[in-house]
Design a protein around this motif. Structure first.
Motif, PDB file in Angstrom:
ATOM      1  N   LEU A  44     -11.752  -8.610 -20.824  1.00 57.80           N
ATOM      2  CA  LEU A  44     -11.466  -7.555 -21.790  1.00 57.80           C
ATOM      3  C   LEU A  44      -9.978  -7.417 -22.071  1.00 57.80           C
ATOM      4  O   LEU A  44      -9.534  -7.544 -23.192  1.00 57.80           O
ATOM      5  N   ARG A  45      -9.199  -7.148 -21.034  1.00 56.54           N
ATOM      6  CA  ARG A  45      -7.751  -6.992 -21.195  1.00 56.54           C
ATOM      7  C   ARG A  45      -7.047  -7.616 -19.996  1.00 56.54           C
ATOM      8  O   ARG A  45      -6.592  -6.909 -19.106  1.00 56.54           O
ATOM      9  N   PRO A  46      -6.900  -8.931 -19.955  1.00 57.79           N
ATOM     10  CA  PRO A  46      -6.260  -9.529 -18.782  1.00 57.79           C
ATOM     11  C   PRO A  46      -4.782  -9.186 -18.665  1.00 57.79           C
ATOM     12  O   PRO A  46      -4.223  -9.218 -17.580  1.00 57.79           O
ATOM     13  N   GLU A  47      -4.136  -8.785 -19.760  1.00 53.83           N
ATOM     14  CA  GLU A  47      -2.718  -8.437 -19.690  1.00 53.83           C
ATOM     15  C   GLU A  47      -2.501  -7.089 -19.018  1.00 53.83           C
ATOM     16  O   GLU A  47      -1.379  -6.740 -18.667  1.00 53.83           O
ATOM     17  N   ALA A  48      -3.572  -6.325 -18.790  1.00 53.55           N
ATOM     18  CA  ALA A  48      -3.453  -5.006 -18.156  1.00 53.55           C
ATOM     19  C   ALA A  48      -3.320  -5.118 -16.634  1.00 53.55           C
ATOM     20  O   ALA A  48      -3.000  -4.128 -15.986  1.00 53.55           O
ATOM     21  N   LEU A  49      -3.563  -6.286 -16.078  1.00 55.71           N
ATOM     22  CA  LEU A  49      -3.435  -6.456 -14.634  1.00 55.71           C
ATOM     23  C   LEU A  49      -1.973  -6.426 -14.221  1.00 55.71           C
ATOM     24  O   LEU A  49      -1.122  -7.028 -14.870  1.00 55.71           O
ATOM     25  N   LYS A  50      -1.708  -5.719 -13.154  1.00 60.91           N
ATOM     26  CA  LYS A  50      -0.351  -5.663 -12.610  1.00 60.91           C
ATOM     27  C   LYS A  50      -0.420  -6.114 -11.153  1.00 60.91           C
ATOM     28  O   LYS A  50      -1.154  -5.541 -10.359  1.00 60.91           O
ATOM     29  N   ILE A  51       0.359  -7.102 -10.818  1.00 62.10           N
ATOM     30  CA  ILE A  51       0.417  -7.590  -9.449  1.00 62.10           C
ATOM     31  C   ILE A  51       1.808  -7.279  -8.924  1.00 62.10           C
ATOM     32  O   ILE A  51       2.810  -7.678  -9.517  1.00 62.10           O
ATOM     33  N   GLU A  52       1.849  -6.540  -7.831  1.00 55.87           N
ATOM     34  CA  GLU A  52       3.144  -6.174  -7.270  1.00 55.87           C
ATOM     35  C   GLU A  52       3.096  -6.296  -5.752  1.00 55.87           C
ATOM     36  O   GLU A  52       2.036  -6.246  -5.137  1.00 55.87           O
ATOM     37  N   THR A  53       4.260  -6.455  -5.181  1.00 57.54           N
ATOM     38  CA  THR A  53       4.369  -6.571  -3.736  1.00 57.54           C
ATOM     39  C   THR A  53       4.199  -5.201  -3.095  1.00 57.54           C
ATOM     40  O   THR A  53       4.357  -4.175  -3.762  1.00 57.54           O
ATOM     41  N   PRO A  54       3.872  -5.163  -1.809  1.00 57.80           N
ATOM     42  CA  PRO A  54       3.759  -3.860  -1.148  1.00 57.80           C
ATOM     43  C   PRO A  54       5.045  -3.044  -1.211  1.00 57.80           C
ATOM     44  O   PRO A  54       5.001  -1.821  -1.344  1.00 57.80           O
ATOM     45  N   ALA A  55       6.197  -3.699  -1.150  1.00 60.24           N
ATOM     46  CA  ALA A  55       7.467  -2.970  -1.218  1.00 60.24           C
ATOM     47  C   ALA A  55       7.646  -2.332  -2.595  1.00 60.24           C
ATOM     48  O   ALA A  55       8.079  -1.181  -2.711  1.00 60.24           O
ATOM     49  N   ALA A  56       7.297  -3.062  -3.651  1.00 58.28           N
ATOM     50  CA  ALA A  56       7.413  -2.514  -4.998  1.00 58.28           C
ATOM     51  C   ALA A  56       6.425  -1.373  -5.200  1.00 58.28           C
ATOM     52  O   ALA A  56       6.724  -0.386  -5.874  1.00 58.28           O
ATOM     53  N   PHE A  57       5.229  -1.493  -4.602  1.00 60.86           N
ATOM     54  CA  PHE A  57       4.238  -0.423  -4.695  1.00 60.86           C
ATOM     55  C   PHE A  57       4.755   0.849  -4.031  1.00 60.86           C
ATOM     56  O   PHE A  57       4.655   1.941  -4.592  1.00 60.86           O
ATOM     57  N   LYS A  58       5.345   0.724  -2.836  1.00 58.56           N
ATOM     58  CA  LYS A  58       5.885   1.896  -2.129  1.00 58.56           C
ATOM     59  C   LYS A  58       7.019   2.527  -2.931  1.00 58.56           C
ATOM     60  O   LYS A  58       7.122   3.744  -3.019  1.00 58.56           O
ATOM     61  N   GLN A  59       7.856   1.695  -3.527  1.00 59.20           N
ATOM     62  CA  GLN A  59       8.968   2.210  -4.317  1.00 59.20           C
ATOM     63  C   GLN A  59       8.447   2.958  -5.551  1.00 59.20           C
ATOM     64  O   GLN A  59       8.928   4.037  -5.886  1.00 59.20           O
ATOM     65  N   ARG A  60       7.434   2.411  -6.212  1.00 60.68           N
ATOM     66  CA  ARG A  60       6.870   3.061  -7.394  1.00 60.68           C
ATOM     67  C   ARG A  60       6.199   4.381  -7.021  1.00 60.68           C
ATOM     68  O   ARG A  60       6.345   5.383  -7.720  1.00 60.68           O
TER      69      ARG A  60
END
Length: 108
Positions: A44-60
């Motif tokens: 449906l919308r493959p561009e909507a996937l976001k892959i981030e590292t655990p460190a980036a997730f904690k920062q966000r």
């Protein structure tokens, strides 16, 4: 005898490698490279996937928490903020007009 067996196995390995690299594709003997193309078409919308590292997730998450804390503090410090309007209760429907509940285990 053992030399011939090794030579035949080596030739078979080379033929398999050539087949995987589509050396025989012009004669219709190529490897099947298209694997489940319908799955790519059903995305449906493959561009909507976001892959981030655990460190980036904690920062966000820390940035979002800080933003919500500052928004809450700003809302509580504003004395002239209007009170939210009271919500009206939804009208209740009689049990006789409510749609029948279906058992998810039955087919009909």
């Amino acid at each position: 005898m053992m030399r011939w067996l090794i030579a035949v196995l080596l030739l078979l390995n080379l033929a398999t490698l050539a087949w995987q690299w589509d050396a025989f594709a012009r004669w219709g003997w190529g490897a099947h490279t298209a694997r489940e193309p319908e799955r790519v078409l059903n995305q449906l919308r493959p561009e909507a996937l976001k892959i981030e590292t655990p460190a980036a997730f904690k920062q966000r998450m820390a940035a979002e928490a800080a933003a919500s804390d500052s928004a809450t503090a700003a809302a509580s410090s504003a004395p002239d903020a209007p009170a939210p309007a009271p919500s009206l209760p939804l009208p209740s429907t009689p049990a006789s007009k409510a749609p029948p509940q279906r058992n998810p285990l039955t087919l009909f």
